[in-house]
Scaffold this motif. Sequence first.
Motif, PDB file in Angstrom:
ATOM      1  N   SER A 137       0.805  -1.228   0.000  1.00  0.00           N
ATOM      2  CA  SER A 137       0.000   0.000   0.000  1.00  0.00           C
ATOM      3  C   SER A 137       0.840   1.282   0.000  1.00  0.00           C
ATOM      4  N   SER A 161      -4.665  -2.620  -2.416  1.00  0.00           N
ATOM      5  CA  SER A 161      -6.100  -2.769  -2.632  1.00  0.00           C
ATOM      6  C   SER A 161      -6.565  -1.772  -3.683  1.00  0.00           C
ATOM      7  N   GLU A 162      -7.399  -2.226  -4.595  1.00  0.00           N
ATOM      8  CA  GLU A 162      -7.898  -1.347  -5.646  1.00  0.00           C
ATOM      9  C   GLU A 162      -8.730  -0.204  -5.089  1.00  0.00           C
ATOM     10  N   CYS A 203      -3.516   5.859  -1.745  1.00  0.00           N
ATOM     11  CA  CYS A 203      -2.418   5.672  -2.687  1.00  0.00           C
ATOM     12  C   CYS A 203      -2.733   6.432  -3.979  1.00  0.00           C
ATOM     13  N   ASP A 233      -2.882   5.860  -9.964  1.00  0.00           N
ATOM     14  CA  ASP A 233      -2.282   4.936 -10.928  1.00  0.00           C
ATOM     15  C   ASP A 233      -1.277   3.997 -10.266  1.00  0.00           C
ATOM     16  N   LEU A 291      -1.405   0.937  -9.563  1.00  0.00           N
ATOM     17  CA  LEU A 291      -1.269  -0.360 -10.231  1.00  0.00           C
ATOM     18  C   LEU A 291      -0.269  -0.284 -11.379  1.00  0.00           C
ATOM     19  N   ASP A 292      -0.277   0.826 -12.112  1.00  0.00           N
ATOM     20  CA  ASP A 292       0.714   1.016 -13.174  1.00  0.00           C
ATOM     21  C   ASP A 292       2.119   1.102 -12.577  1.00  0.00           C
ATOM     22  N   TYR A 330       3.108  -0.259  -9.740  1.00  0.00           N
ATOM     23  CA  TYR A 330       3.469  -1.611  -9.324  1.00  0.00           C
ATOM     24  C   TYR A 330       3.971  -2.439 -10.504  1.00  0.00           C
ATOM     25  N   GLN A 331       3.286  -2.302 -11.636  1.00  0.00           N
ATOM     26  CA  GLN A 331       3.671  -3.076 -12.813  1.00  0.00           C
ATOM     27  C   GLN A 331       5.072  -2.683 -13.279  1.00  0.00           C
ATOM     28  N   MET A 373       3.068  -9.748  -7.441  1.00  0.00           N
ATOM     29  CA  MET A 373       2.036  -8.786  -7.068  1.00  0.00           C
ATOM     30  C   MET A 373       0.823  -9.513  -6.496  1.00  0.00           C
ATOM     31  N   ILE A 422      -2.968  -8.077  -5.493  1.00  0.00           N
ATOM     32  CA  ILE A 422      -3.877  -6.932  -5.422  1.00  0.00           C
ATOM     33  C   ILE A 422      -5.268  -7.419  -5.040  1.00  0.00           C
TER      34      ILE A 422
END
Length: 248
Positions: free
Chosen positions: A119, A196-197, A202, A205, A207-208, A210-211, A221, A223
């Motif tokens: 997170s 968490s989505e 946070c 973006d 998730l981007d 993290y990628q 990962m 999520i």
Amino acid sequence: MSYFKYQSKKIYYTETGSGEPLLFLHGNTASSRMFELLLPLYQDRFYVILIDFLGHGKSDRLECFPADLWKEEARQTVALMEHLKLGKIHLVGTSGGAWVALNVALKRPDLVGKVVADSFDGRTLAEDFAEKLIKERAGAKMDEMGVGFYQWCQGEDWESVVDMDTKAMVSCAEGGLPLFIKPLEQLSVPLLLMGSEEDDMCRADFLDEYQMIAEETDAQMKIFPKGKHPAILSNAEQAAEAIIRFLE
């Protein structure tokens, strides 16, 4: 209660459980108390260590927090790991503690087993980080639950701790300070990124982010579709399952 000395100040830590050593690193304005309710999920499998960074919880207070707070807390963490003499220790850092954990692994990979970073914003802070932080902290200081959390973690001087942290983080963001002591692609230990989505604390973006980190570090990962900030609390049992599976 256990303490060790760091630069003439006392840092509080606790130890419980049995197994491979696992050190939890709390986030900004929190303390090791945030992990107390999670201990039953981990202490049967791991030798769990908790720390209160300087200025937090039961550790000695500071006159101010440095703008490079997460690097300084990484130095405190390394000092604890050297003090304990347990060999390689797994790290679980949540929110601000995620940057701390990654900095520890970059600084002293010889002391680190695996890292879970939960997170957090990633390689940089979002452009609106300072603005959102100031707004969030002002709201939390007016909210009964927010104040209750601060008091539970810090004690009666909670407002001073929160204000010093806010000032340090705003300075970090507005100054564009690097968040890591070395380029993140130099990370040499296994990494699990978790979040968490629904986490609205946070960056949008994340998730981007993290990628991109996963591509640089070969990280795994996990999520969760539901849950607020941080995932390790809002998805406690599922997060514990994912962390234990990753570490073992």
